[in-house]
Each structure stands twice: as C-alpha cells, then as structure tokens.
Design a protein around this motif. Structure first.
Motif, PDB file in Angstrom:
ATOM      1  N   GLN A 271      41.939  58.493  49.774  1.00 44.17           N
ATOM      2  CA  GLN A 271      42.596  59.796  49.840  1.00 44.17           C
ATOM      3  C   GLN A 271      42.561  60.353  51.263  1.00 44.17           C
ATOM      4  O   GLN A 271      43.558  60.901  51.749  1.00 44.17           O
ATOM      5  CB  GLN A 271      41.946  60.759  48.852  1.00 44.17           C
ATOM      6  CG  GLN A 271      42.214  60.376  47.419  1.00 44.17           C
ATOM      7  CD  GLN A 271      41.245  61.008  46.425  1.00 44.17           C
ATOM      8  OE1 GLN A 271      40.297  61.682  46.792  1.00 44.17           O
ATOM      9  NE2 GLN A 271      41.502  60.778  45.151  1.00 44.17           N
TER      10      GLN A 271
ATOM     11  N   GLN B 190      51.705  68.371  45.009  1.00 43.30           N
ATOM     12  CA  GLN B 190      50.805  67.294  44.576  1.00 43.30           C
ATOM     13  C   GLN B 190      51.393  65.935  44.941  1.00 43.30           C
ATOM     14  O   GLN B 190      52.596  65.725  44.858  1.00 43.30           O
ATOM     15  CB  GLN B 190      50.597  67.392  43.066  1.00 43.30           C
ATOM     16  CG  GLN B 190      49.582  66.412  42.537  1.00 43.30           C
ATOM     17  CD  GLN B 190      49.406  66.532  41.034  1.00 43.30           C
ATOM     18  OE1 GLN B 190      50.380  66.540  40.308  1.00 43.30           O
ATOM     19  NE2 GLN B 190      48.167  66.644  40.600  1.00 43.30           N
TER      20      GLN B 190
ATOM     21  N   GLY C 153      50.602  63.409  35.174  1.00 42.81           N
ATOM     22  CA  GLY C 153      50.364  64.797  35.550  1.00 42.81           C
ATOM     23  C   GLY C 153      51.408  65.722  34.952  1.00 42.81           C
ATOM     24  O   GLY C 153      52.275  65.305  34.191  1.00 42.81           O
TER      25      GLY C 153
ATOM     26  N   ASP D 236      56.317  60.990  38.121  1.00 39.50           N
ATOM     27  CA  ASP D 236      56.151  62.327  37.553  1.00 39.50           C
ATOM     28  C   ASP D 236      55.719  62.288  36.089  1.00 39.50           C
ATOM     29  O   ASP D 236      55.463  63.329  35.491  1.00 39.50           O
ATOM     30  CB  ASP D 236      57.431  63.155  37.711  1.00 39.50           C
ATOM     31  CG  ASP D 236      57.599  63.653  39.132  1.00 39.50           C
ATOM     32  OD1 ASP D 236      56.578  63.789  39.843  1.00 39.50           O
ATOM     33  OD2 ASP D 236      58.742  63.917  39.542  1.00 39.50           O
TER      34      ASP D 236
ATOM     35  N   PHE E 110      55.438  63.783  47.877  1.00 36.12           N
ATOM     36  CA  PHE E 110      54.830  65.016  47.399  1.00 36.12           C
ATOM     37  C   PHE E 110      55.803  65.755  46.486  1.00 36.12           C
ATOM     38  O   PHE E 110      56.987  65.844  46.780  1.00 36.12           O
ATOM     39  CB  PHE E 110      54.414  65.900  48.576  1.00 36.12           C
ATOM     40  CG  PHE E 110      53.338  65.283  49.418  1.00 36.12           C
ATOM     41  CD1 PHE E 110      52.003  65.387  49.030  1.00 36.12           C
ATOM     42  CD2 PHE E 110      53.640  64.575  50.564  1.00 36.12           C
ATOM     43  CE1 PHE E 110      50.998  64.800  49.784  1.00 36.12           C
ATOM     44  CE2 PHE E 110      52.639  63.988  51.325  1.00 36.12           C
ATOM     45  CZ  PHE E 110      51.320  64.096  50.932  1.00 36.12           C
ATOM     46  N   ARG E 111      55.295  66.296  45.395  1.00 35.98           N
ATOM     47  CA  ARG E 111      56.123  67.055  44.457  1.00 35.98           C
ATOM     48  C   ARG E 111      56.532  68.372  45.103  1.00 35.98           C
ATOM     49  O   ARG E 111      55.679  69.103  45.611  1.00 35.98           O
ATOM     50  CB  ARG E 111      55.349  67.337  43.175  1.00 35.98           C
ATOM     51  CG  ARG E 111      55.084  66.086  42.378  1.00 35.98           C
ATOM     52  CD  ARG E 111      54.237  66.402  41.176  1.00 35.98           C
ATOM     53  NE  ARG E 111      54.193  65.246  40.297  1.00 35.98           N
ATOM     54  CZ  ARG E 111      53.292  65.075  39.353  1.00 35.98           C
ATOM     55  NH1 ARG E 111      52.362  65.992  39.141  1.00 35.98           N
ATOM     56  NH2 ARG E 111      53.320  64.007  38.603  1.00 35.98           N
TER      57      ARG E 111
ATOM     58  N   LYS F  55      54.463  72.954  34.850  1.00 41.83           N
ATOM     59  CA  LYS F  55      53.493  73.365  35.845  1.00 41.83           C
ATOM     60  C   LYS F  55      53.568  74.856  36.113  1.00 41.83           C
ATOM     61  O   LYS F  55      54.633  75.382  36.426  1.00 41.83           O
ATOM     62  CB  LYS F  55      53.739  72.584  37.146  1.00 41.83           C
ATOM     63  CG  LYS F  55      52.653  72.705  38.162  1.00 41.83           C
ATOM     64  CD  LYS F  55      51.419  71.944  37.725  1.00 41.83           C
ATOM     65  CE  LYS F  55      50.398  71.958  38.822  1.00 41.83           C
ATOM     66  NZ  LYS F  55      49.262  71.167  38.542  1.00 41.83           N
TER      67      LYS F  55
ATOM     68  N   ASP G 289      54.739  71.779  43.533  1.00 42.24           N
ATOM     69  CA  ASP G 289      53.326  72.135  43.690  1.00 42.24           C
ATOM     70  C   ASP G 289      52.631  71.401  44.837  1.00 42.24           C
ATOM     71  O   ASP G 289      51.453  71.608  45.079  1.00 42.24           O
ATOM     72  CB  ASP G 289      52.554  71.929  42.380  1.00 42.24           C
ATOM     73  CG  ASP G 289      52.515  70.478  41.934  1.00 42.24           C
ATOM     74  OD1 ASP G 289      53.070  69.602  42.626  1.00 42.24           O
ATOM     75  OD2 ASP G 289      51.915  70.219  40.878  1.00 42.24           O
TER      76      ASP G 289
ATOM     77  N   ARG H 176      52.568  62.355  44.475  1.00 40.87           N
ATOM     78  CA  ARG H 176      53.014  61.443  43.414  1.00 40.87           C
ATOM     79  C   ARG H 176      52.450  60.075  43.775  1.00 40.87           C
ATOM     80  O   ARG H 176      52.747  59.542  44.834  1.00 40.87           O
ATOM     81  CB  ARG H 176      54.531  61.330  43.395  1.00 40.87           C
ATOM     82  CG  ARG H 176      55.273  62.519  42.927  1.00 40.87           C
ATOM     83  CD  ARG H 176      56.774  62.188  43.002  1.00 40.87           C
ATOM     84  NE  ARG H 176      57.566  63.233  42.435  1.00 40.87           N
ATOM     85  CZ  ARG H 176      58.447  63.950  43.139  1.00 40.87           C
ATOM     86  NH1 ARG H 176      58.620  63.727  44.428  1.00 40.87           N
ATOM     87  NH2 ARG H 176      59.145  64.879  42.535  1.00 40.87           N
TER      88      ARG H 176
END
Length: 172
Positions: A79, A127, A160, A157, A121-122, A166, A125, A129
């Motif tokens: 990460q 987050q 989560g 997607d 990235f979504r 969301k 939000d 992917r």
C-alpha cells in the motif's frame, strides 16, 4: 468452546466467522460439518498484497522488496509502495501545475499495481479500485472480484460499496 460441527450443519456455501479473539476461528476451517470455505477471522482473508502471489508482475515486486529489506513484502508495504507510485505518476502528469492539477491527475490515474488489471481511484469517494488477494495465510488461494461477476462500468467496483450505496462523498 462452541461445537463447530453443530454450528456448521445445514445447507450453506461458505462459513463466515467473526471472532476478534481468534480462539474459535483458528481451528474452524478443519472442523466444519461439511467441507466449505471459511472466511472472515478464520480461513480465507482478503488482503491487498501477499508475498506468495505468483501472477503478473507480483513475483518481481516481491523479490525486489525482499532483497532490499530482508523480509517478505506485506499488504502495508504494498500500500505504501503503490501510494508513492500513484503520487509520483500524478506529479509527472502535472509537473508544473498547482496542487489542484496534481489532485486531478491523481484522481484520473490508471496504475499498474502488478495485479493484472489497471488500478484507479473511485471518483465518488477516492477509494482505490483494486484486486484483493484471498489468502489462507500460507499462499494466495484466489482473487476478488471473482471472475464472472459483472458490473456495468468497472468489475473492480463489485468489491466494496458502489457509488449508489456509498454515503461518503469526496468534497469538491
């Protein structure tokens, strides 16, 4: 101790155990009434990275990390590596731009996380992917999302909460 055989009787596809102390979950995968996958606090666990992932560019990433640090790469290491990689890509995409330009480049970036699919990235939000690795602690058993699960826009997607579900939204 609870009776695992009694608790796992009946028709089911998977056993999900929630055991924060780990006393019950530790041996549950070997004591179910019928052979079924165990997930949650025992059995299969979803991680962002596992050093035993043997597909795509993962073995090379793990080997380079292990050689440099004299230990296997963990999910937290991956990460941090991917976060630095994403930030570097965004800065290179907007080298002279203000912070807003770098943030826009980061939000629209597609990254190679050595998992076989482009990570992004979504927009709703922020987050990441990503493919998750399902492990039993010894090696990678499978990945999620599971092949065949469809999503109208992006298969990642399905892991989560999707945009309509969301509640957390990125402030613009």
């Amino acid at each position: 101790m609870a009776n695992a055989t009694l608790l796992t009787q009946g028709s089911h596809d998977v056993v999900w155990v929630v055991d924060s102390d780990g006393e019950f979950a530790r041996s549950l995968p070997y004591r179910t009434a019928t052979p079924r996958p165990v997930v949650g606090d025992g059995g299969l666990v979803a991680l962002a990275w596992h050093a035993q992932y043997e597909r795509y560019g993962a073995p090379q990433v793990s080997r380079r990390f292990s050689k440099a640090n004299a230990r296997p790469m963990t999910a937290q290491d991956w990460q941090a590596w991917l976060g630095a990689k994403a930030l570097a890509a965004a800065v290179m995409a907007a080298p002279k731009g203000p912070a807003a330009a770098v943030a826009k480049a980061l939000a629209s970036a597609e990254l190679d996380g050595s998992k076989g699919v482009a990570l992004s990235f979504r927009p709703w939000d922020g987050q990441l992917r990503q493919t998750l690795l399902l492990t039993d602690g010894q090696g990678v058993i499978s990945t999620a999302p599971i092949e065949g699960i469809l999503h109208p826009k992006n298969a990642l997607d399905t892991v989560g909460a999707d945009a309509p579900e969301k509640l957390c939204k990125v402030a613009r």
